[in-house]
Design a protein around this motif. Structure first.
Motif, PDB file in Angstrom:
ATOM      1  N   GLN A   1      56.716  32.484  22.324  1.00 13.86           N
ATOM      2  CA  GLN A   1      57.039  32.892  20.962  1.00 13.86           C
ATOM      3  C   GLN A   1      56.325  34.169  20.522  1.00 13.86           C
ATOM      4  O   GLN A   1      56.458  34.569  19.365  1.00 13.86           O
ATOM      5  N   SER A   2      55.564  34.807  21.428  1.00 13.36           N
ATOM      6  CA  SER A   2      54.788  36.006  21.074  1.00 13.36           C
ATOM      7  C   SER A   2      53.920  35.755  19.842  1.00 13.36           C
ATOM      8  O   SER A   2      54.023  36.458  18.829  1.00 13.36           O
ATOM      9  N   SER A   7      43.327  41.976  21.564  1.00 12.76           N
ATOM     10  CA  SER A   7      43.716  40.674  22.100  1.00 12.76           C
ATOM     11  C   SER A   7      45.221  40.491  22.161  1.00 12.76           C
ATOM     12  O   SER A   7      45.723  39.734  22.999  1.00 12.76           O
ATOM     13  N   PHE A   8      45.967  41.171  21.258  1.00 13.99           N
ATOM     14  CA  PHE A   8      47.429  41.081  21.345  1.00 13.99           C
ATOM     15  C   PHE A   8      48.076  42.439  21.606  1.00 13.99           C
ATOM     16  O   PHE A   8      49.230  42.687  21.286  1.00 13.99           O
ATOM     17  N   GLY A   9      47.306  43.336  22.239  1.00 19.77           N
ATOM     18  CA  GLY A   9      47.895  44.542  22.800  1.00 19.77           C
ATOM     19  C   GLY A   9      48.005  45.726  21.862  1.00 19.77           C
ATOM     20  O   GLY A   9      48.849  46.604  22.091  1.00 19.77           O
ATOM     21  N   GLN A  10      47.166  45.792  20.832  1.00 17.50           N
ATOM     22  CA  GLN A  10      47.196  46.947  19.936  1.00 17.50           C
ATOM     23  C   GLN A  10      45.802  47.564  19.850  1.00 17.50           C
ATOM     24  O   GLN A  10      45.020  47.466  20.781  1.00 17.50           O
ATOM     25  N   GLY A  11      45.503  48.248  18.764  1.00 18.67           N
ATOM     26  CA  GLY A  11      44.192  48.870  18.612  1.00 18.67           C
ATOM     27  C   GLY A  11      44.003  50.037  19.555  1.00 18.67           C
ATOM     28  O   GLY A  11      44.842  50.928  19.655  1.00 18.67           O
ATOM     29  N   GLY A  57      61.492  35.589  35.205  1.00 16.92           N
ATOM     30  CA  GLY A  57      60.356  35.474  34.298  1.00 16.92           C
ATOM     31  C   GLY A  57      60.123  36.806  33.638  1.00 16.92           C
ATOM     32  O   GLY A  57      60.453  37.855  34.205  1.00 16.92           O
ATOM     33  N   GLY A  58      59.558  36.815  32.446  1.00 19.35           N
ATOM     34  CA  GLY A  58      59.294  38.088  31.783  1.00 19.35           C
ATOM     35  C   GLY A  58      58.660  37.914  30.432  1.00 19.35           C
ATOM     36  O   GLY A  58      58.420  36.797  29.973  1.00 19.35           O
ATOM     37  N   LYS A  59      58.412  39.039  29.787  1.00 14.80           N
ATOM     38  CA  LYS A  59      57.751  39.033  28.481  1.00 14.80           C
ATOM     39  C   LYS A  59      58.240  40.210  27.649  1.00 14.80           C
ATOM     40  O   LYS A  59      58.400  41.314  28.161  1.00 14.80           O
ATOM     41  N   THR A  60      58.491  39.934  26.383  1.00  9.84           N
ATOM     42  CA  THR A  60      58.830  40.986  25.434  1.00  9.84           C
ATOM     43  C   THR A  60      57.553  41.598  24.861  1.00  9.84           C
ATOM     44  O   THR A  60      56.466  41.037  24.972  1.00  9.84           O
ATOM     45  N   GLY A  61      57.694  42.743  24.218  1.00  2.02           N
ATOM     46  CA  GLY A  61      56.571  43.362  23.522  1.00  2.02           C
ATOM     47  C   GLY A  61      57.069  44.275  22.425  1.00  2.02           C
ATOM     48  O   GLY A  61      58.160  44.842  22.537  1.00  2.02           O
ATOM     49  N   THR A  62      56.286  44.409  21.380  1.00  2.00           N
ATOM     50  CA  THR A  62      56.610  45.314  20.277  1.00  2.00           C
ATOM     51  C   THR A  62      55.375  46.160  19.983  1.00  2.00           C
ATOM     52  O   THR A  62      54.294  45.606  19.777  1.00  2.00           O
ATOM     53  N   ALA A  63      55.542  47.470  19.991  1.00  2.00           N
ATOM     54  CA  ALA A  63      54.414  48.375  19.784  1.00  2.00           C
ATOM     55  C   ALA A  63      54.646  49.238  18.549  1.00  2.00           C
ATOM     56  O   ALA A  63      55.724  49.813  18.374  1.00  2.00           O
ATOM     57  N   GLN A  64      53.618  49.310  17.710  1.00  2.00           N
ATOM     58  CA  GLN A  64      53.696  50.179  16.540  1.00  2.00           C
ATOM     59  C   GLN A  64      53.545  51.634  16.969  1.00  2.00           C
ATOM     60  O   GLN A  64      52.857  51.949  17.943  1.00  2.00           O
ATOM     61  N   THR A  65      54.193  52.534  16.235  1.00  2.00           N
ATOM     62  CA  THR A  65      54.130  53.959  16.569  1.00  2.00           C
ATOM     63  C   THR A  65      53.384  54.786  15.522  1.00  2.00           C
ATOM     64  O   THR A  65      53.001  55.920  15.798  1.00  2.00           O
ATOM     65  N   GLN A  97      60.364  52.656   6.578  1.00  2.00           N
ATOM     66  CA  GLN A  97      60.371  51.617   7.611  1.00  2.00           C
ATOM     67  C   GLN A  97      59.735  52.166   8.887  1.00  2.00           C
ATOM     68  O   GLN A  97      60.100  53.235   9.365  1.00  2.00           O
ATOM     69  N   GLU A  98      58.772  51.418   9.415  1.00  2.00           N
ATOM     70  CA  GLU A  98      58.070  51.905  10.609  1.00  2.00           C
ATOM     71  C   GLU A  98      58.966  51.841  11.838  1.00  2.00           C
ATOM     72  O   GLU A  98      59.685  50.862  12.061  1.00  2.00           O
ATOM     73  N   LEU A  99      58.926  52.919  12.641  1.00  2.00           N
ATOM     74  CA  LEU A  99      59.646  52.951  13.907  1.00  2.00           C
ATOM     75  C   LEU A  99      58.805  52.223  14.963  1.00  2.00           C
ATOM     76  O   LEU A  99      57.615  52.472  15.095  1.00  2.00           O
ATOM     77  N   LEU A 100      59.438  51.342  15.700  1.00  2.00           N
ATOM     78  CA  LEU A 100      58.734  50.521  16.676  1.00  2.00           C
ATOM     79  C   LEU A 100      59.267  50.780  18.084  1.00  2.00           C
ATOM     80  O   LEU A 100      60.428  51.136  18.258  1.00  2.00           O
ATOM     81  N   ASN A 101      58.411  50.602  19.061  1.00  2.00           N
ATOM     82  CA  ASN A 101      58.829  50.627  20.457  1.00  2.00           C
ATOM     83  C   ASN A 101      58.977  49.189  20.947  1.00  2.00           C
ATOM     84  O   ASN A 101      58.104  48.355  20.702  1.00  2.00           O
ATOM     85  N   TYR A 102      60.081  48.915  21.629  1.00  2.00           N
ATOM     86  CA  TYR A 102      60.351  47.560  22.106  1.00  2.00           C
ATOM     87  C   TYR A 102      60.305  47.535  23.630  1.00  2.00           C
ATOM     88  O   TYR A 102      60.873  48.402  24.299  1.00  2.00           O
TER      89      TYR A 102
END
Length: 224
Positions: free
Chosen positions: A36-37, A96-100, A183-191, A199-204
């Motif tokens: 569920q990310s 811990s969740f892939g940002q910063g 198997g795999g995993k999604t991700g969402t990254a802030q830009t 509205q913030e543009l996101l990388n998927y």
């Protein structure tokens, strides 16, 4: 397994971190958190493990290091926060969740996924096999870095099974193949970039492997 009761947000030293759309996931373990990310779970897990352990794991999977992908050509190293930064609770929560302070390349994510699919063995991706001479004979093969053990084979096997449920039952269901399982995993990254409407543009992201039982291909997609 470490568990957390996700209410959709978690507060760390006065700063609130949320799951996507503030969705509460309830009681989750690592498998459910991946399905569920669940950002809140990973914030709490990062606090339990500590910044040093997270940083060592990231480095073992090749993050923060460039890769030789062709003669005379290296990929970007990306960026990892240092020990001092991870002493700050907010930076640890984000990492811990892939940002910063973390930035990664598609090649690095592909290598990480490939290592999980390959029994924990990290192999450097390459774009060019080598350079040929006028007779089209291989004259200068790319010298690859030696493979390394990013994690144990047993850990990789458990992770492969968890990533299978992400595709079968979780947020990555759109990547489920017609045959073979995956198997795999999604991700969402802030830009940090915004539209005129605010509205913030996101990388998927999506990174996965196929087929499930004896993986032959690793695929990483970045929608910029």
């Amino acid at each position: 397994w470490f568990t957390h009761d996700c209410t959709g947000s978690v507060e760390v030293d006065g700063q609130t971190y949320r799951c996507a759309q503030g969705r509460a996931h309830g009681e989750v373990n690592l498998r459910k958190a991946l399905e569920q990310s669940c950002n809140c779970y990973f914030v709490k897990l990062g606090q339990a493990l500590g910044g040093e352990a997270l940083l060592q794991a990231a480095e073992a999977f090749g993050f923060g290091s460039p890769a030789v992908v062709a003669p005379g050509l290296k990929s970007s190293a990306g960026a990892l926060p240092d020990d001092a930064a991870l002493q700050k609770s907010g930076q640890l929560a984000l990492f811990s969740f892939g940002q910063g302070g973390l930035s990664v390349t598609p090649l690095q994510v592909a290598a990480m996924t490939n290592a999980v699919a390959n029994g924990g063995v990290l192999r450097t991706p390459r774009l060019v096999y080598g350079v040929v001479d006028e007779a089209l004979q291989l004259a200068n093969p790319v010298q690859l870095q030696q493979p390394s053990q990013a994690c144990g084979a047993a850990t990789a096997r458990v992770l492969r099974d968890m990533l299978r449920t992400v595709v079968e039952d979780g947020i990555g269901r759109q990547a489920r193949p017609q045959a073979g399982g995956a198997g795999g995993k999604t991700g969402t990254a802030q830009t940090g970039q915004f539209t005129a409407e605010g509205q913030e543009l996101l990388n998927y992201w999506f990174s996965g492997f196929w087929p499930q039982d004896s993986p032959q291909f690793t695929v990483t997609v970045l929608q910029d």
